[in-house]
Write an enzyme that holds these catalytic residues in place. Structure first.
Site, short mmCIF file in Angstrom:
data_model
loop_
_atom_site.label_atom_id
_atom_site.label_comp_id
_atom_site.label_asym_id
_atom_site.label_seq_id
_atom_site.Cartn_x
_atom_site.Cartn_y
_atom_site.Cartn_z
N HIS A 77 0.84 -1.20 0.00
CA HIS A 77 0.00 0.00 0.00
C HIS A 77 0.87 1.25 0.00
O HIS A 77 1.90 1.28 0.66
CB HIS A 77 -0.89 0.03 1.25
CG HIS A 77 -1.80 -1.15 1.37
ND1 HIS A 77 -2.48 -1.44 2.53
CD2 HIS A 77 -2.17 -2.10 0.48
CE1 HIS A 77 -3.22 -2.52 2.35
NE2 HIS A 77 -3.04 -2.95 1.12
N TYR A 205 -7.44 3.61 9.86
CA TYR A 205 -7.40 3.78 11.31
C TYR A 205 -8.42 4.86 11.65
O TYR A 205 -8.31 5.99 11.15
CB TYR A 205 -6.02 4.26 11.77
CG TYR A 205 -4.92 3.22 11.71
CD1 TYR A 205 -4.26 2.94 10.51
CD2 TYR A 205 -4.51 2.55 12.85
CE1 TYR A 205 -3.23 2.00 10.46
CE2 TYR A 205 -3.47 1.62 12.82
CZ TYR A 205 -2.84 1.34 11.61
OH TYR A 205 -1.82 0.43 11.55
N PRO A 297 -0.58 -2.85 19.66
CA PRO A 297 -0.49 -3.10 18.22
C PRO A 297 -0.79 -1.90 17.31
O PRO A 297 -0.59 -2.00 16.10
CB PRO A 297 -1.53 -4.21 18.00
CG PRO A 297 -2.43 -4.16 19.17
CD PRO A 297 -1.66 -3.61 20.31
N LYS A 301 4.29 -2.30 15.25
CA LYS A 301 5.74 -2.33 15.42
C LYS A 301 6.31 -3.64 15.98
O LYS A 301 7.51 -3.92 15.82
CB LYS A 301 6.17 -1.21 16.39
CG LYS A 301 6.02 0.18 15.84
CD LYS A 301 7.22 0.57 15.01
CE LYS A 301 6.89 1.57 13.96
NZ LYS A 301 6.65 1.08 12.63
N TYR A 389 6.06 5.00 10.91
CA TYR A 389 5.20 3.87 10.54
C TYR A 389 5.92 2.92 9.57
O TYR A 389 5.90 1.70 9.77
CB TYR A 389 3.90 4.38 9.90
CG TYR A 389 2.83 3.32 9.81
CD1 TYR A 389 1.80 3.24 10.75
CD2 TYR A 389 2.86 2.36 8.80
CE1 TYR A 389 0.82 2.25 10.68
CE2 TYR A 389 1.90 1.36 8.72
CZ TYR A 389 0.89 1.32 9.66
OH TYR A 389 -0.06 0.32 9.59
P1 RFL Z 1 6.79 -14.65 19.67
O1 RFL Z 1 6.18 -14.45 18.30
O2 RFL Z 1 5.89 -14.67 20.83
O3 RFL Z 1 7.66 -15.98 19.60
C1 RFL Z 1 8.24 -16.55 20.75
C2 RFL Z 1 8.23 -18.05 20.59
O4 RFL Z 1 8.83 -18.63 21.73
C3 RFL Z 1 8.10 -19.80 22.09
N1 RFL Z 1 8.34 -20.14 23.51
C4 RFL Z 1 9.18 -21.11 23.90
N2 RFL Z 1 9.96 -21.94 23.19
C5 RFL Z 1 10.71 -22.85 23.91
N3 RFL Z 1 10.67 -22.96 25.26
C6 RFL Z 1 9.89 -22.14 26.00
N4 RFL Z 1 9.85 -22.25 27.32
C7 RFL Z 1 9.09 -21.16 25.31
N5 RFL Z 1 8.22 -20.22 25.71
C8 RFL Z 1 7.77 -19.60 24.61
C9 RFL Z 1 6.66 -19.41 21.80
O5 RFL Z 1 5.83 -20.56 21.63
C10 RFL Z 1 6.80 -18.61 20.51
O6 RFL Z 1 6.66 -19.40 19.35
O7 RFL Z 1 7.89 -13.53 19.96
P2 RFL Z 1 8.90 -12.77 18.98
O8 RFL Z 1 9.64 -13.71 18.09
O9 RFL Z 1 9.65 -11.87 19.86
O10 RFL Z 1 7.95 -11.90 18.01
C11 RFL Z 1 7.13 -10.88 18.48
C12 RFL Z 1 5.89 -10.74 17.60
O11 RFL Z 1 5.25 -12.00 17.51
C13 RFL Z 1 4.90 -9.69 18.17
O12 RFL Z 1 5.60 -8.56 18.61
C14 RFL Z 1 3.87 -9.24 17.10
O13 RFL Z 1 2.97 -10.28 16.79
C15 RFL Z 1 3.10 -8.02 17.59
N6 RFL Z 1 2.05 -7.57 16.67
C16 RFL Z 1 2.34 -6.83 15.54
N7 RFL Z 1 3.62 -6.55 15.22
C17 RFL Z 1 3.90 -5.88 14.06
O14 RFL Z 1 5.08 -5.61 13.80
N8 RFL Z 1 2.94 -5.48 13.16
C18 RFL Z 1 1.64 -5.73 13.42
O15 RFL Z 1 0.79 -5.40 12.58
C19 RFL Z 1 1.29 -6.39 14.64
N9 RFL Z 1 0.02 -6.68 14.91
C20 RFL Z 1 0.72 -7.92 16.92
C21 RFL Z 1 -0.28 -7.45 16.00
C22 RFL Z 1 0.37 -8.73 17.99
C23 RFL Z 1 -0.94 -9.06 18.19
N10 RFL Z 1 -1.23 -9.89 19.31
C24 RFL Z 1 -2.10 -10.96 19.28
C25 RFL Z 1 -0.43 -9.76 20.50
C26 RFL Z 1 -1.60 -7.78 16.18
C27 RFL Z 1 -1.93 -8.57 17.27
C28 RFL Z 1 -3.37 -8.87 17.40
C1 PHB Z 2 -3.24 -6.40 11.30
O1 PHB Z 2 -3.53 -6.47 10.08
O2 PHB Z 2 -3.34 -7.39 12.06
C2 PHB Z 2 -2.79 -5.11 11.87
C3 PHB Z 2 -2.59 -4.03 11.04
C4 PHB Z 2 -2.16 -2.81 11.61
C5 PHB Z 2 -1.96 -2.72 12.97
C6 PHB Z 2 -2.17 -3.82 13.78
C7 PHB Z 2 -2.57 -5.02 13.25
O3 PHB Z 2 -1.60 -1.52 13.50
#
Ligand code: RFL
Ligand code: PHB
Length: 395
Positions: A77, A205, A297, A301, A389
């Site tokens: 986008h 947003y 979120p 980031k 962003y």
């Molecule tokens: P993760 O992805 O949580 O991965 C950590 C892994 O470690 C495992 N683990 C273990 N493994 C071995 N032994 C143990 N004792 C363990 N304990 C845990 C877990 O099972 C897992 O597989 O952390 P990591 O790699 O630091 O990555 C972080 C990201 O996943 C997180 O920051 C993002 O998902 C946040 N987030 C977003 N980030 C963005 O950059 N752009 C986005 O648009 C965005 N949207 C979001 C999001 C997070 C969301 N939620 C649900 C929190 C939207 C949502 C809804």
């Molecule tokens: C998503 O598509 O899950 C999403 C997009 C933008 C955000 C957070 C989550 O700021």
């Protein structure tokens, strides 16, 4: 039961974005690693989380030879739309940042690509491990003990350990002398996945008196939407009719734009918090990603910040194995924290800008609207939002 032992250079705990990018970066530098993951491969590849990749994350995937499917299936986008006071305003990031774009390619698709490529090159990822324990961290021979998927006790001897195990993982607890900063928000997000065509060609947003809403996408057939809710709300508080009624009210504008409905096939409530652990190293253990910091979120980031930590750690490790010097590794915390605090600031800013905070009165609400009005009418303010962003450059 026999207690087996294996050796590698870097033991990585967690097959999330941080751990898997680190594994690829190390492999490219000829450094051996083993990834230990507590969940099954199916669970890792099936968890719906982030959606937005910063421009440099996209470039890194290309660079690592991992970008082929993203180029085909991702959505690119030019910018985003901000909606408030019944009006829609487009921010053209490509123009504001000299060509950078917003890439929507879901986190679980990124993980599928990284896992498949690692395994195809003979990389070791052990899924379903339990009872992970870290030992001898302040020596030059740290160890990870764990139980394999088949119930066998195992020891992994390493030179270094990356504790990239997410917000609930055990690694952070081993970092002695750390201080933790936390900020809680008085709201959460209700996220849904919907079978419907896109209602708009970019992310929207919206700030509304009833609360924030976000329109995102996953594919031409599946859309992702979020709605500000109370942090204590559960799915039972949100029958489908209420979700659609709230989304229509919060997202629709006076110019006749309408939201396309569809079958909701997944719902979940997400809490919102900001968190930073100000020390990310203890001896030969380095923590990163969600294990060390959390952002709400709204700024998209979290995933990108996790990958940045992996890049900085890989640089320190590459320097160590090339020169025997550990100074770059010892600067890991400081290097990471400079980027982390800027991402924390931006995520906190976007969250406050766009959400209706029940603790704020009419004065603060008007200030938020004035801020939005400034952002969409000042090129300087729009550029500041845009460059954050799409992602600040890596140090
Ligand atoms: P993760 O992805 O949580 O991965 C950590 C892994 O470690 C495992 N683990 C273990 N493994 C071995 N032994 C143990 N004792 C363990 N304990 C845990 C877990 O099972 C897992 O597989 O952390 P990591 O790699 O630091 O990555 C972080 C990201 O996943 C997180 O920051 C993002 O998902 C946040 N987030 C977003 N980030 C963005 O950059 N752009 C986005 O648009 C965005 N949207 C979001 C999001 C997070 C969301 N939620 C649900 C929190 C939207 C949502 C809804
Ligand atoms: C998503 O598509 O899950 C999403 C997009 C933008 C955000 C957070 C989550 O700021």
């Amino acid at each position: 039961m026999s207690h087996a032992a294996v050796r590698t250079q870097v033991g990585i705990i967690g097959a999330g974005p941080a751990g898997l990018f680190l594994a690829h970066l190390l492999h490219r530098q000829g450094i051996e690693c083993v990834v230990l993951e507590s969940r099954s491969r199916e669970a890792v590849e099936g968890t719906i989380r982030a959606g937005v990749l910063e421009q440099w994350t996209v470039d890194l995937m290309q660079d690592l030879g991992l970008g082929e499917r993203m180029q085909r299936e991702g959505h690119f986008h030019r910018g985003i739309t901000l909606r408030f006071a019944g009006e829609s305003h487009h921010l053209d990031f490509e123009d504001l940042t000299g060509g950078k774009r917003v890439t929507v390619y879901p986190q679980h698709e990124v993980l599928k690509d990284l896992i498949a490529a690692r395994l195809a090159h003979g990389g070791e990822i052990h899924f379903g491990v339990r009872d992970v324990g870290l030992h001898d961290l302040t020596t030059d021979r740290p160890r990870i003990t764990y139980t394999t998927q088949d119930g066998e006790p195992q020891t992994l001897h390493c030179d270094f350990i990356a504790g990239y195990d997410g917000s609930q993982g055990p690694s952070r607890q081993y970092v002695e002398g750390r201080s933790e900063y936390q900020h809680l928000y008085p709201f959460g997000w209700l996220g849904i996945l919907v079978e419907a065509p896109p209602s708009h060609h970019e992310l929207i947003y919206a700030r509304h008196a009833r609360g924030f809403a976000l329109l995102s996408t996953r594919s031409p057939e599946i859309q992702r939407l979020y709605l500000q809710c109370r942090p204590t709300d559960t799915m039972a508080d949100y029958p489908d009719e209420l979700i659609w009624s709230e989304l229509h009210q919060r997202l629709e504008t006076a110019d006749g734009w309408t939201l396309t409905e569809g079958r909701i096939f997944q719902k979940g409530v997400i809490g919102m918090r900001s968190f930073v652990c100000d020390r990310m190293q203890h001896g030969r253990l380095f923590i990163g990603g969600d294990a060390a910091h959390i952002v709400p979120p709204t700024g998209a980031k979290g995933l990108n910040l996790a990958v940045a930590d992996a890049v900085y750690l890989s640089r320190g490790l590459e320097c160590f194995y090339r020169t025997g010097q550990q100074d770059e590794l010892d600067r890991y915390t400081d290097t990471c924290l400079r980027r982390i605090w800027k991402a924390e600031r931006f995520s906190w800013y976007m969250t406050n800008l766009l959400h209706t905070n029940p603790a704020e009165g009419p004065f603060e609400q008007r200030i938020r609207l004035a801020d939005l009005d400034y952002v969409v009418h000042s090129r300087a303010a729009a550029t500041a939002l845009a460059e954050n962003y799409v992602g600040l450059p890596l140090d």
